[in-house]
Design a protein around this motif. Structure first.
Motif, PDB file in Angstrom:
ATOM      1  N   ALA A  52      42.546  48.817  30.937  1.00 43.94           N
ATOM      2  CA  ALA A  52      42.567  48.735  32.400  1.00 43.94           C
ATOM      3  C   ALA A  52      44.075  48.827  32.785  1.00 43.94           C
ATOM      4  O   ALA A  52      44.974  48.280  32.031  1.00 43.94           O
ATOM      5  CB  ALA A  52      42.312  47.265  32.795  1.00 43.94           C
ATOM      6  N   PRO A  53      44.153  49.299  34.040  1.00 45.60           N
ATOM      7  CA  PRO A  53      45.554  49.310  34.513  1.00 45.60           C
ATOM      8  C   PRO A  53      46.211  48.109  34.756  1.00 45.60           C
ATOM      9  O   PRO A  53      45.630  47.034  35.145  1.00 45.60           O
ATOM     10  CB  PRO A  53      45.234  50.143  35.909  1.00 45.60           C
ATOM     11  CG  PRO A  53      44.010  50.931  35.602  1.00 45.60           C
ATOM     12  CD  PRO A  53      43.309  50.147  34.833  1.00 45.60           C
ATOM     13  N   ASP A  54      47.562  48.190  34.426  1.00 46.03           N
ATOM     14  CA  ASP A  54      48.451  46.884  34.566  1.00 46.03           C
ATOM     15  C   ASP A  54      48.185  46.501  36.124  1.00 46.03           C
ATOM     16  O   ASP A  54      48.279  47.479  36.870  1.00 46.03           O
ATOM     17  CB  ASP A  54      49.768  46.928  34.176  1.00 46.03           C
ATOM     18  CG  ASP A  54      49.710  47.307  32.766  1.00 46.03           C
ATOM     19  OD1 ASP A  54      48.978  46.550  32.048  1.00 46.03           O
ATOM     20  OD2 ASP A  54      50.832  47.668  32.494  1.00 46.03           O
ATOM     21  N   GLY A  55      48.162  45.237  36.662  1.00 44.99           N
ATOM     22  CA  GLY A  55      48.041  44.755  37.953  1.00 44.99           C
ATOM     23  C   GLY A  55      46.753  44.611  38.541  1.00 44.99           C
ATOM     24  O   GLY A  55      46.641  44.341  39.505  1.00 44.99           O
ATOM     25  N   TRP A  56      45.697  45.073  37.937  1.00 50.01           N
ATOM     26  CA  TRP A  56      44.396  45.003  38.386  1.00 50.01           C
ATOM     27  C   TRP A  56      43.985  43.559  38.644  1.00 50.01           C
ATOM     28  O   TRP A  56      43.535  42.931  39.657  1.00 50.01           O
ATOM     29  CB  TRP A  56      43.256  45.523  37.726  1.00 50.01           C
ATOM     30  CG  TRP A  56      43.101  46.964  37.789  1.00 50.01           C
ATOM     31  CD1 TRP A  56      43.738  47.827  38.602  1.00 50.01           C
ATOM     32  CD2 TRP A  56      42.128  47.659  37.225  1.00 50.01           C
ATOM     33  NE1 TRP A  56      42.995  48.938  38.708  1.00 50.01           N
ATOM     34  CE2 TRP A  56      41.966  48.978  37.767  1.00 50.01           C
ATOM     35  CE3 TRP A  56      40.853  47.521  36.357  1.00 50.01           C
ATOM     36  CZ2 TRP A  56      41.068  50.011  37.789  1.00 50.01           C
ATOM     37  CZ3 TRP A  56      39.909  48.354  36.093  1.00 50.01           C
ATOM     38  CH2 TRP A  56      40.223  49.853  36.528  1.00 50.01           C
ATOM     39  N   PHE A  57      44.101  42.772  37.669  1.00 50.78           N
ATOM     40  CA  PHE A  57      43.757  41.330  37.496  1.00 50.78           C
ATOM     41  C   PHE A  57      44.729  40.394  37.192  1.00 50.78           C
ATOM     42  O   PHE A  57      45.892  40.825  36.779  1.00 50.78           O
ATOM     43  CB  PHE A  57      42.776  40.796  36.624  1.00 50.78           C
ATOM     44  CG  PHE A  57      41.579  42.046  36.622  1.00 50.78           C
ATOM     45  CD1 PHE A  57      40.878  42.233  37.748  1.00 50.78           C
ATOM     46  CD2 PHE A  57      41.284  42.940  35.395  1.00 50.78           C
ATOM     47  CE1 PHE A  57      39.673  43.181  37.651  1.00 50.78           C
ATOM     48  CE2 PHE A  57      40.163  43.752  35.295  1.00 50.78           C
ATOM     49  CZ  PHE A  57      39.559  43.952  36.609  1.00 50.78           C
ATOM     50  N   THR A  58      44.728  39.121  37.884  1.00 52.70           N
ATOM     51  CA  THR A  58      45.818  38.110  37.715  1.00 52.70           C
ATOM     52  C   THR A  58      45.712  37.443  36.490  1.00 52.70           C
ATOM     53  O   THR A  58      46.745  36.745  36.183  1.00 52.70           O
ATOM     54  CB  THR A  58      45.694  36.975  38.932  1.00 52.70           C
ATOM     55  OG1 THR A  58      44.372  36.391  38.939  1.00 52.70           O
ATOM     56  CG2 THR A  58      45.744  37.827  40.296  1.00 52.70           C
ATOM     57  N   GLU A  59      44.608  37.711  35.716  1.00 47.99           N
ATOM     58  CA  GLU A  59      44.678  36.815  34.490  1.00 47.99           C
ATOM     59  C   GLU A  59      43.770  37.921  33.528  1.00 47.99           C
ATOM     60  O   GLU A  59      43.106  38.805  34.162  1.00 47.99           O
ATOM     61  CB  GLU A  59      43.964  35.687  34.245  1.00 47.99           C
ATOM     62  CG  GLU A  59      42.445  35.714  35.120  1.00 47.99           C
ATOM     63  CD  GLU A  59      41.947  34.100  35.406  1.00 47.99           C
ATOM     64  OE1 GLU A  59      40.883  34.114  35.114  1.00 47.99           O
ATOM     65  OE2 GLU A  59      42.665  33.552  35.795  1.00 47.99           O
ATOM     66  N   PRO A  60      43.771  37.817  32.220  1.00 55.07           N
ATOM     67  CA  PRO A  60      42.921  38.775  31.388  1.00 55.07           C
ATOM     68  C   PRO A  60      41.371  38.640  31.789  1.00 55.07           C
ATOM     69  O   PRO A  60      40.842  37.513  32.138  1.00 55.07           O
ATOM     70  CB  PRO A  60      42.978  38.071  29.841  1.00 55.07           C
ATOM     71  CG  PRO A  60      44.382  37.179  30.065  1.00 55.07           C
ATOM     72  CD  PRO A  60      44.274  36.695  31.605  1.00 55.07           C
ATOM     73  N   ALA A  61      40.764  39.914  31.802  1.00 56.00           N
ATOM     74  CA  ALA A  61      39.315  39.845  31.996  1.00 56.00           C
ATOM     75  C   ALA A  61      38.529  39.160  31.244  1.00 56.00           C
ATOM     76  O   ALA A  61      38.860  39.193  30.068  1.00 56.00           O
ATOM     77  CB  ALA A  61      38.803  41.297  32.263  1.00 56.00           C
ATOM     78  N   GLU A  62      37.595  38.759  31.800  1.00 59.10           N
ATOM     79  CA  GLU A  62      36.420  37.873  30.951  1.00 59.10           C
ATOM     80  C   GLU A  62      35.479  39.014  30.712  1.00 59.10           C
ATOM     81  O   GLU A  62      34.823  39.629  31.575  1.00 59.10           O
ATOM     82  CB  GLU A  62      35.689  36.803  31.891  1.00 59.10           C
ATOM     83  CG  GLU A  62      34.603  36.008  30.859  1.00 59.10           C
ATOM     84  CD  GLU A  62      33.838  34.896  32.002  1.00 59.10           C
ATOM     85  OE1 GLU A  62      32.739  34.659  31.422  1.00 59.10           O
ATOM     86  OE2 GLU A  62      34.302  34.884  32.968  1.00 59.10           O
TER      87      GLU A  62
END
Length: 181
Positions: free
Chosen positions: A27-37
């Motif tokens: 996943a591209p950096d910056g997509w989520f504020t924390e690691p995806a569940e």
């Protein structure tokens, strides 16, 4: 020539123990504020990501917050569509499971895509009567929907028990792997 199991025989997909790590790397950096569940079963890999909550003024109502969060989720979905498809295709190829995406923002969450898998079951009359009662009461529109409702209800009320059972199953699988080949 590729081996094909007999018709109706189910083959298990490859292990997905490293799926969360692989998806984090893909996943591209910056997509989520924390690691995806990442939630994996034998049919589907569900990727839940958290996006930043929009900043609103101190006088924002709960309705304003919900609308802002829904807007943030919608914009993320639109902005990342092509890249999410690319990642999903790679994950589907690697783990031989369908990929679904969901996003959380503040107190809101939305599942973009998901697999709805048919499940065959044989029910005796008392069990069918339970489902028919739920349909007749308007809780569900069909026996299928009533059965899904029952499964969700059991899941909500037995979460600790199911978690313990899954942990025990993982320990058994680990012991099997440690045994003779």
């Amino acid at each position: 020539m590729r081996f094909r199991p007999p018709s109706g025989t189910r083959t298990e997909p490859p292990p997905a123990d490293d799926a969360a790590a692989w998806i984090t790397g893909a996943a591209p950096d910056g997509w989520f504020t924390e690691p995806a569940e990442v939630v994996v079963d034998r049919d589907e890999i569900l990727i839940w990501g958290r996006v930043p909550t929009p900043e609103l003024g101190a006088d924002a109502t709960d309705a304003d917050k919900a609308a802002a969060q829904a807007g943030r989720i919608h914009q993320f979905r639109e902005d990342t569509r092509e890249d999410r498809i690319k990642v999903a295709l790679q994950v589907e190829h690697r783990y031989q499971r369908k990929v679904s995406w969901g996003v959380r923002c503040g107190d809101s969450q939305e599942l973009f895509t998901h697999l709805s898998a048919p499940v065959m079951t044989r029910l005796r009359q008392p069990e069918r009567q339970v489902l028919d009662t739920l349909v007749d009461a308007g809780v569900a529109r069909s026996r299928s929907e009533a059965l899904a409702w029952c499964v969700r209800l059991v899941g909500e009320h037995t979460d600790d028990w199911l978690t313990s059972l899954r942990d025990a199953m993982t320990k058994v699988e680990d012991l099997r792997r440690q045994g003779p080949q």
